[in-house]
Structures are given as structure tokens and as C-alpha cells.
Write an enzyme that holds these catalytic residues in place. Structure first.
Site, short mmCIF file in Angstrom:
data_model
loop_
_atom_site.label_atom_id
_atom_site.label_comp_id
_atom_site.label_asym_id
_atom_site.label_seq_id
_atom_site.Cartn_x
_atom_site.Cartn_y
_atom_site.Cartn_z
N TYR A 168 149.45 -23.72 -120.17
CA TYR A 168 148.52 -22.59 -119.99
C TYR A 168 148.64 -21.61 -121.16
CZ TYR A 168 145.89 -19.07 -117.27
OH TYR A 168 144.96 -18.17 -116.82
N LYS A 172 145.60 -20.90 -123.71
CA LYS A 172 144.96 -19.58 -123.78
C LYS A 172 145.11 -18.96 -125.18
CE LYS A 172 143.27 -19.55 -119.62
NZ LYS A 172 141.81 -19.61 -119.42
N ILE A 201 143.99 -10.64 -112.01
CA ILE A 201 142.72 -10.26 -111.40
C ILE A 201 142.65 -10.81 -109.97
CG2 ILE A 201 140.19 -10.35 -111.65
CD1 ILE A 201 141.60 -9.00 -114.05
N THR A 203 141.20 -12.64 -107.79
CA THR A 203 140.30 -13.77 -107.48
C THR A 203 141.16 -14.79 -106.73
OG1 THR A 203 140.90 -15.03 -109.44
CG2 THR A 203 139.11 -13.44 -109.70
N1 LIG Z 1 142.59 -14.52 -111.86
C1 LIG Z 1 143.47 -14.17 -112.76
O1 LIG Z 1 144.43 -13.44 -112.46
C2 LIG Z 1 143.31 -14.63 -114.19
C3 LIG Z 1 144.10 -13.99 -115.16
C4 LIG Z 1 143.95 -14.34 -116.49
C5 LIG Z 1 143.04 -15.32 -116.84
N2 LIG Z 1 142.29 -15.95 -115.88
C6 LIG Z 1 141.34 -16.95 -116.34
O2 LIG Z 1 140.05 -16.54 -115.94
C7 LIG Z 1 139.19 -17.68 -115.76
C8 LIG Z 1 138.48 -17.54 -114.43
O3 LIG Z 1 139.43 -17.52 -113.40
P1 LIG Z 1 139.11 -17.05 -111.89
O4 LIG Z 1 140.16 -16.08 -111.56
O5 LIG Z 1 137.68 -16.73 -111.75
O6 LIG Z 1 139.51 -18.42 -111.17
P2 LIG Z 1 138.81 -19.22 -109.98
O7 LIG Z 1 139.82 -20.24 -109.57
O8 LIG Z 1 138.28 -18.28 -108.97
O9 LIG Z 1 137.58 -19.94 -110.72
C9 LIG Z 1 137.76 -20.95 -111.67
C10 LIG Z 1 136.62 -21.94 -111.51
O10 LIG Z 1 136.76 -22.97 -112.50
C11 LIG Z 1 136.31 -24.17 -111.91
N3 LIG Z 1 136.80 -25.36 -112.61
C12 LIG Z 1 138.06 -25.87 -112.58
N4 LIG Z 1 138.10 -27.02 -113.29
C13 LIG Z 1 136.84 -27.23 -113.78
C14 LIG Z 1 136.25 -28.25 -114.57
N5 LIG Z 1 136.95 -29.31 -115.00
N6 LIG Z 1 134.94 -28.14 -114.86
C15 LIG Z 1 134.21 -27.09 -114.41
N7 LIG Z 1 134.71 -26.10 -113.64
C16 LIG Z 1 136.01 -26.17 -113.33
C17 LIG Z 1 136.83 -24.10 -110.48
O11 LIG Z 1 136.13 -25.02 -109.63
C18 LIG Z 1 136.61 -22.64 -110.14
O12 LIG Z 1 135.36 -22.43 -109.51
C19 LIG Z 1 140.10 -18.89 -115.91
O13 LIG Z 1 139.97 -19.42 -117.20
C20 LIG Z 1 141.49 -18.30 -115.73
O14 LIG Z 1 142.46 -19.07 -116.41
C21 LIG Z 1 142.43 -15.63 -114.57
#
Ligand SMILES: NC(=O)c1ccc[n+]([C@@H]2O[C@H](COP(=O)([O-])OP(=O)(O)OC[C@H]3O[C@@H](n4cnc5c(N)ncnc54)[C@H](O)[C@@H]3O)[C@@H](O)[C@H]2O)c1
Length: 270
Positions: A168, A172, A201, A203
Site C-alpha cells: 500500500y 500510494k 476518512i 468510509t
Molecule cells: N478511507 C480512508 O481512510 C482512506 C485513507 C487514505 C486513502 N484512501 C484511499 O481512498 C480511495 C477511496 O477509498 P474509500 O475510502 O472510498 O474506500 P471504499 O472501500 O469505500 O471504496 C473503494 C471502492 O473501490 C472499488 N474497487 C476495489 N477494487 C476494484 C477494482 N479492481 N476495480 C474497480 N473498483 C474497485 C471497491 O469496490 C469500492 O467500491 C482508495 O484508493 C483508498 O486507498 C482511503
């Protein structure tokens, strides 16, 4: 609807908030791997008055991503793209994290460089994990920045990764490097591309991380941050709207850290 197309890849917590924020007056193309979640978010946003097309995509599959880009261009001028699809370390083994977070983002940047309209812009959702991960060897960084997307998983230092957290962090960090590299080709089309590095975040993914083995450490980081709170999907949607919008036309090839001050607090205390 003015005919412009906004594409949101990944319809999880952030994707839904960004779609809602940037979709108004545009044709919104939503794409995700999870058909059920995709259909549900598409229905919600339609119910809120958005014009929505939903399409299945696997961001780790070059052909699938290319077809998505073509489908977007067939709907109209692609003016906005938010790439939010991702897997977190608690959700998947290292190979899957690398395939989605490293390869997926790179494939999306390559495919949409071919179709983005003049004046268009993209944001790639990276992570504060890319900022907190230890420095990478400069030659490795150069490779992550420049090899064709299809060669990323074969880089020796990528193939050698055995832990999801390292997968990860590298993915990133690479997102930021790929955005820097993409700024040239995107600029040649009159388009911009930036990253956003979110902190924790609220989510489904964020909640899973807080419930996982590094949850205690994440809570401690939030507690010592400048804001002292977890972020909301709308905090990220606001940053995305800024970077995709008319106030950011001189901003490209860079990253906006939207973490409530966690990285600042960690760096000051190291
Ligand atoms: N939530 C946090 O705390 C956080 C923090 C830092 C970064 N992020 C990053 O933010 C982004 C969004 O995260 P989120 O919190 O909305 O997560 P989430 O799990 O709510 O949504 C991620 C989505 O990506 C989809 N996905 C997974 N594999 C896939 C693939 N092969 N093809 C297409 N879609 C696919 C999933 O089905 C899901 O709907 C991600 O890249 C995550 O790494 C999240």
C-alpha cells in the site's frame, strides 16, 4: 445537462461523495468492480437528480480500463475524472493491493490520457500512507514514475513485496510519482492531473482500517493531529472539486495532502 462527462472510478465512500459533488449538470459515468454497490450508488445519485451511467470495471485489467475510457469518450467530452478505486492493507493480500492501487491507478492515467477533453482534469486518490512510508531508493522511484503501467508489477522491488502495508505504501507513493509524470502528456492535451492524499476518512474502508490491527496507532495519530478528528468523504470531495474546477487551472502534477494535519504532527514528533 450540458453534455460534459464526469467519470468517477470506484463508488465507495469517497467516490459517491465526489460524484454527488461534481456530477451536477454533467453526465456522470460511475464505474466499480462491485456490481451491486455500483448499482446502489447509481440509483441513489439518480434519485438525487443526477444523469448517471453505470459501468463495470476492473482497474487492474488494462483492457477493461481502456474500454471504460472509450465508453466515457462516447458519452461526450470527458472534462473530469476522479479515480477512487482502491484496496486497503486490511482488505487484501499484497498482490491484490499492488494490482489495484499501483497498476490500477497507472492504467487509468494512461487510458484517460488518450480521451480527456481540452480543459479537462483528473484527480487520483492516493493516501497519507504514501507520505508516511520511508523514503524509496531514487532509482526505484524513477522506475515507478516512468515504466509503462504494464511493467510495474514486474519491477524486482515490487515483485519482492510480501506485506500488504508495504504494498500500500509503495503503491500510494507511486500514485504521486505517476501523477507527476502524467502532467506532461495530459498538459499536451490541455488537461491537468493531480493527486489527493487523504488521511483517515470515515468510509467503509476507513472504518475497516480503524477496526484492524493498526487501528490503535491510527487513533493516536488522529488525536495528535492539528484537527484532532477523522475526515469525512465530503472533506475529500471538496478538495477534488477544487482541483477539478476553475480555481485550479495553474495546478497540475502535484498532490494535495488532506489529512487533518496527521502527517505534519507525525513529522514534527519524529
Ligand atoms: N478511507 C480512508 O481512510 C482512506 C485513507 C487514505 C486513502 N484512501 C484511499 O481512498 C480511495 C477511496 O477509498 P474509500 O475510502 O472510498 O474506500 P471504499 O472501500 O469505500 O471504496 C473503494 C471502492 O473501490 C472499488 N474497487 C476495489 N477494487 C476494484 C477494482 N479492481 N476495480 C474497480 N473498483 C474497485 C471497491 O469496490 C469500492 O467500491 C482508495 O484508493 C483508498 O486507498 C482511503
Amino acid at each position: 445537462v450540458n453534455g460534459d462527462v464526469a467519470v468517477v472510478i470506484g463508488t465507495g465512500g469517497m467516490g459517491r461523495a465526489i460524484g454527488r459533488r461534481i456530477g451536477g449538470g454533467r453526465h456522470l459515468l460511475l464505474a466499480d468492480f462491485d456490481q451491486e454497490a455500483l448499482a446502489s450508488v447509481a440509483d441513489t445519485l439518480r434519485g438525487e437528480g443526477h444523469q448517471v451511467t453505470a459501468r463495470h470495471v476492473d482497474v487492474g485489467d488494462a483492457e477493461s480500463v481502456r474500454e471504460l475510457a472509450e465508453a466515457a469518450a462516447a458519452l461526450g467530452p470527458v472534462k473530469a475524472l476522479a479515480h477512487t478505486a482502491g484496496l486497503s492493507p486490511v482488505q487484501a493480500p499484497p498482490a491484490a493491493v499492488l494490482r489495484v492501487d499501483l497498476l490500477g491507478a497507472a492504467l487509468v492515467l494512461e487510458a484517460f490520457a488518450e480521451v480527456v477533453a481540452p480543459g479537462g482534469a483528473a484527480v487520483v486518490i492516493a493516501s497519507m500512507a504514501g507520505h508516511l512510508f520511508p523514503p524509496l531508493d531514487p532509482e526505484f522511484e524513477r522506475q515507478l514514475a516512468t515504466v509503462p503501467a504494464g511493467a510495474l508489477l514486474d519491477l524486482p522491488l515490487v515483485a519482492a513485496v510480501t506485506e500488504s502495508s508495504a504494498a500500500y505504501g509503495i503503491a500510494k507513493r507511486a500514485n504521486l510519482l505517476r501523477v507527476q509524470t502524467a502532467a506532461g502528456p495530459w498538459g499536451a492535451r490541455g488537461a491537468r492531473v493531480n493527486a489527493i492524499s487523504p488521511g483517515v476518512i470515515a468510509t467503509p474502508m476507513g472504518q475497516q482500517e480503524l477496526d484492524g490491527e493498526s487501528g490503535g496507532q491510527m487513533r493516536a495519530m488522529i488525536a495528535m493531529s492539528g484537527t484532532g478528528r477523522i475526515g469525512t468523504p465530503d472533506d475529500i470531495a471538496a478538495a477534488a472539486a477544487f482541483l477539478l474546477g476553475p480555481d485550479a487551472t495553474f495546478i497540475t502534477g502535484t498532490d494535495l495532502l488532506v489529512d487533518g494535519g496527521v502527517v505534519a504532527a507525525v513529522k514534527v514528533r519524529l
